[in-house]
Design an enzyme around this catalytic site. Structure first.
Site, short mmCIF file in Angstrom:
data_model
loop_
_atom_site.label_atom_id
_atom_site.label_comp_id
_atom_site.label_asym_id
_atom_site.label_seq_id
_atom_site.Cartn_x
_atom_site.Cartn_y
_atom_site.Cartn_z
N GLY A 22 46.59 -3.01 96.08
CA GLY A 22 45.52 -3.87 95.60
C GLY A 22 45.15 -4.92 96.62
O GLY A 22 43.97 -5.12 96.94
N GLU A 179 60.69 13.71 92.05
CA GLU A 179 60.46 13.95 93.48
C GLU A 179 61.76 13.79 94.27
O GLU A 179 62.06 14.59 95.15
CB GLU A 179 59.38 13.00 93.99
CG GLU A 179 58.02 13.39 93.44
CD GLU A 179 56.87 12.42 93.74
OE1 GLU A 179 55.72 12.80 93.50
OE2 GLU A 179 57.14 11.31 94.20
N ASP A 310 49.61 -3.56 89.59
CA ASP A 310 50.73 -3.41 88.65
C ASP A 310 51.02 -4.68 87.86
O ASP A 310 51.49 -4.63 86.73
CB ASP A 310 52.02 -3.08 89.44
CG ASP A 310 52.14 -1.61 89.78
OD1 ASP A 310 51.19 -0.86 89.47
OD2 ASP A 310 53.19 -1.21 90.33
C1 LIG Z 1 59.14 5.17 94.45
C2 LIG Z 1 57.72 5.02 93.97
C3 LIG Z 1 56.85 6.09 93.97
C4 LIG Z 1 55.55 5.95 93.54
N1 LIG Z 1 54.72 7.04 93.57
C5 LIG Z 1 53.43 6.89 93.22
C6 LIG Z 1 52.50 7.98 93.34
O1 LIG Z 1 52.89 9.09 93.74
N2 LIG Z 1 51.20 7.77 93.03
C7 LIG Z 1 50.76 6.55 92.60
O2 LIG Z 1 49.56 6.39 92.35
N3 LIG Z 1 51.60 5.51 92.45
C8 LIG Z 1 52.92 5.64 92.76
N4 LIG Z 1 53.77 4.58 92.64
C9 LIG Z 1 53.26 3.32 92.08
C10 LIG Z 1 52.45 2.55 93.11
O3 LIG Z 1 53.15 2.47 94.32
C11 LIG Z 1 52.15 1.18 92.55
O4 LIG Z 1 51.43 1.33 91.36
C12 LIG Z 1 51.33 0.37 93.54
O5 LIG Z 1 52.05 0.15 94.72
C13 LIG Z 1 50.92 -0.95 92.93
O6 LIG Z 1 50.13 -1.63 93.86
P1 LIG Z 1 50.09 -3.21 93.85
O7 LIG Z 1 49.07 -3.60 94.86
O8 LIG Z 1 49.93 -3.71 92.46
O9 LIG Z 1 51.54 -3.69 94.31
P2 LIG Z 1 52.50 -3.20 95.47
O10 LIG Z 1 51.93 -2.06 96.20
O11 LIG Z 1 53.83 -3.04 94.85
O12 LIG Z 1 52.54 -4.44 96.45
C14 LIG Z 1 53.07 -5.67 96.09
C15 LIG Z 1 53.27 -6.49 97.36
O13 LIG Z 1 53.57 -7.82 96.98
C16 LIG Z 1 54.62 -8.33 97.78
N5 LIG Z 1 55.27 -9.38 96.99
C17 LIG Z 1 55.84 -9.26 95.77
N6 LIG Z 1 56.26 -10.46 95.33
C18 LIG Z 1 55.95 -11.34 96.29
C19 LIG Z 1 56.12 -12.75 96.39
N7 LIG Z 1 56.67 -13.49 95.42
N8 LIG Z 1 55.70 -13.35 97.53
C20 LIG Z 1 55.13 -12.63 98.55
N9 LIG Z 1 54.94 -11.30 98.47
C21 LIG Z 1 55.33 -10.67 97.35
C22 LIG Z 1 55.49 -7.12 98.07
O14 LIG Z 1 56.23 -7.30 99.25
C23 LIG Z 1 54.44 -6.01 98.21
O15 LIG Z 1 54.01 -5.86 99.53
C24 LIG Z 1 55.09 4.69 93.06
C25 LIG Z 1 55.96 3.60 93.06
C26 LIG Z 1 57.27 3.75 93.50
C27 LIG Z 1 58.20 2.57 93.50
#
Ligand SMILES: Cc1cc2nc3c(=O)[nH]c(=O)nc-3n(C[C@H](O)[C@H](O)[C@H](O)COP(=O)(O)OP(=O)(O)OC[C@H]3O[C@@H](n4cnc5c(N)ncnc54)[C@H](O)[C@@H]3O)c2cc1C
Length: 437
Positions: A22, A179, A310
């Site tokens: 995101g 997986e 998320d």
């Molecule tokens: C093992 C695994 C496999 C997955 N496989 C799939 C798949 O095949 N297909 C799919 O669509 N989705 C998959 N997902 C889910 C997907 O990765 C997540 O839904 C997605 O990454 C969410 O995106 P986001 O931007 O909300 O957060 P994220 O991508 O989780 O990014 C959050 C970021 O915030 C940072 N952060 C967190 N807290 C703090 C803080 N307090 N201060 C500073 N930085 C912080 C972290 O370091 C990270 O870089 C998988 C997840 C996992 C764990």
């Protein structure tokens, strides 16, 4: 105020916490608008492509291939965008200040994109002893442990001890558990006979434990059935309707009384939000650790604080429990929020979020997968081909596309041996190497 070396500007400042799917999409779109000063904050200096973490854990890919430097998202495009590596600790919403471990920063608009963390549902013993797989360091820990266990097993005469070294137990048969167990089964079939010629591959056992009565519960019945069949054909032992109760570092016990002696217990049974402390209780949806957001991703009770991905829970008629915690909602919310932030400063009406569900997929080994699209379902080799294309293409979208794509595909198909080096031994350094989500 601590010095983060961000210059003052006449432009409104957007602070984005989290360079995940995101956060990256949002910053990429916002820099093009050239209407804001943008500060991206992440506790790591790289983006993690989480869908392929299991490949790093199972020694299929090098860690560097699934991580992308966050500084690159701000460097080449504008001098109005900045990256700071730091952990956000709390929000002072009255004064519009975000507190970090490296100082504090004032925001005009704050976007929380911190994603999720592993959910142990309050079981402290499992939390302490199980391995988790949400970050690159955690995936490297799993990889080292698997390889160290193989090494140790080759010199262990005691049968019981050898079995514990070669039993791999995974809790949670969602896409990640499926997986990962499939990938370990592939190692047993394709790597062990070549690399560990003095070990009997049949001694390696893979147990996948799931509380529900099917694997891949969020996917279609067809996908679930096909995935189970594929895993069974790879000799993954599936235990459905079993709830793991404890793991003391030696034995996994389930509620019904099953026990598994193992040195490798991997917990992939759930995630919960990873919020930043400081906002009012009403900003959260009960027991989820996720922010309650409206259709514009505004956090409930705050006009200038947004949450995407998320960490955001947007209750809609067709998604009463929020959107699935997968990459697409994060990306799509990042795209829309970039537009809406511009509309806010232009005092225009905001556009509500509508999720475009592009389908779900999971792979089981190197030539099988299941894919659910809106009106179609595929499984087997064709599904695997789609899975590989989508993931690899998406991944290398950050880089030089064609070259990386070909190189990476070659190494993936041919089992890159470099990924099987124990560069960072885990067993003896477990305490230092354990990585918080
Ligand atoms: C093992 C695994 C496999 C997955 N496989 C799939 C798949 O095949 N297909 C799919 O669509 N989705 C998959 N997902 C889910 C997907 O990765 C997540 O839904 C997605 O990454 C969410 O995106 P986001 O931007 O909300 O957060 P994220 O991508 O989780 O990014 C959050 C970021 O915030 C940072 N952060 C967190 N807290 C703090 C803080 N307090 N201060 C500073 N930085 C912080 C972290 O370091 C990270 O870089 C998988 C997840 C996992 C764990």
């Amino acid at each position: 105020m601590a010095y983060l070396n961000i210059p003052e500007s006449d432009l409104p400042r957007v602070v984005i916490v989290g360079g995940g799917f995101g956060g990256i999409r949002l910053i990429n779109r916002l820099v093009k608008k050239d209407r804001f000063q943008i500060v991206l904050i992440d506790k790591r200096n790289y983006h993690t492509f989480q869908p392929l973490l299991y490949q790093v854990s199972s020694a299929g890919l090098d860690a560097g291939t699934i991580a992308y430097p966050l500084r690159k998202t701000v460097k080449r495009k504008t001098d109005k965008a900045f990256f700071r590596m730091g952990e956000a600790l709390s929000i002072d919403s009255e004064n519009h200040i975000l507190n970090l471990d490296i100082g504090e920063i004032h925001y005009d608009y704050l976007v929380i994109a911190t994603g999720s963390k592993t959910n142990f549902f309050g079981n402290k013993q499992i939390e302490q002893n199980a391995l988790r797989m949400k970050s690159v360091p955690q995936a490297l820990n799993i990889r080292s442990l698997i390889l160290e266990n193989f090494e140790e097993a080759t010199i262990t005469a005691d049968k019981k001890k050898r079995q514990a070294l070669l039993n791999f137990v995974i809790a949670g048969a969602g896409p990640t558990g499926v997986e990962l167990s499939g990938a370990i089964a592939e190692i047993r079939k394709n790597v062990v006979p070549h690399d560990y010629i003095d070990m009997d591959p049949n001694e390696i056992r893979i147990h996948l434990i799931e509380g529900q009565n099917k694997v891949l519960a969020p996917m279609s019945a067809k996908a679930s059935k096909n995935a189970q069949k594929a895993l069974e054909s790879m000799d993954v032992e599936i235990h459905l309707g079993e709830m793991v109760e404890s793991y003391d570092g030696k034995t996994v016990k389930t509620k019904s009384g099953l026990t598994f002696d193992t040195e490798t217990f991997i917990w992939t049974a759930g995630v919960t939000g990873a919020p930043i402390p400081g906002l009012k209780e009403e900003a959260f949806v009960n027991n989820t650790n996720r922010y309650r957001v409206n259709v514009f991703n505004q956090v409930h009770g705050y006009e200038n604080i947004f949450a995407i991905g998320d960490i955001a829970l947007m209750e809609k008629e067709n998604y009463p429990k929020g959107h699935p915690m997968v990459a697409q909602p994060s990306i799509q919310q990042g795209t829309l929020l970039a537009e809406n932030l511009v509309r806010i400063i232009d005092q225009q009406e905001l556009e509500p979020f509508k999720y475009n569900d592009k389908g779900t997929m999971a792979t089981i080994g190197r030539n099988k997968a299941v894919v659910d699209l809106k009106n179609a379902h595929f499984s087997g080799f064709f599904a695997w081909f789609i899975w590989m294309f989508v993931h690899l293409w998406f991944l290398v979208g950050f880089r030089n596309r064609v070259g990386t794509f070909l190189n990476w595909t070659y190494r993936y198909i041919n089992y890159d041996r470099a990924s099987r080096l124990i560069m960072r031994p885990f067993k003896e350094h477990r305490k230092e190497l354990d990585d918080e989500d």
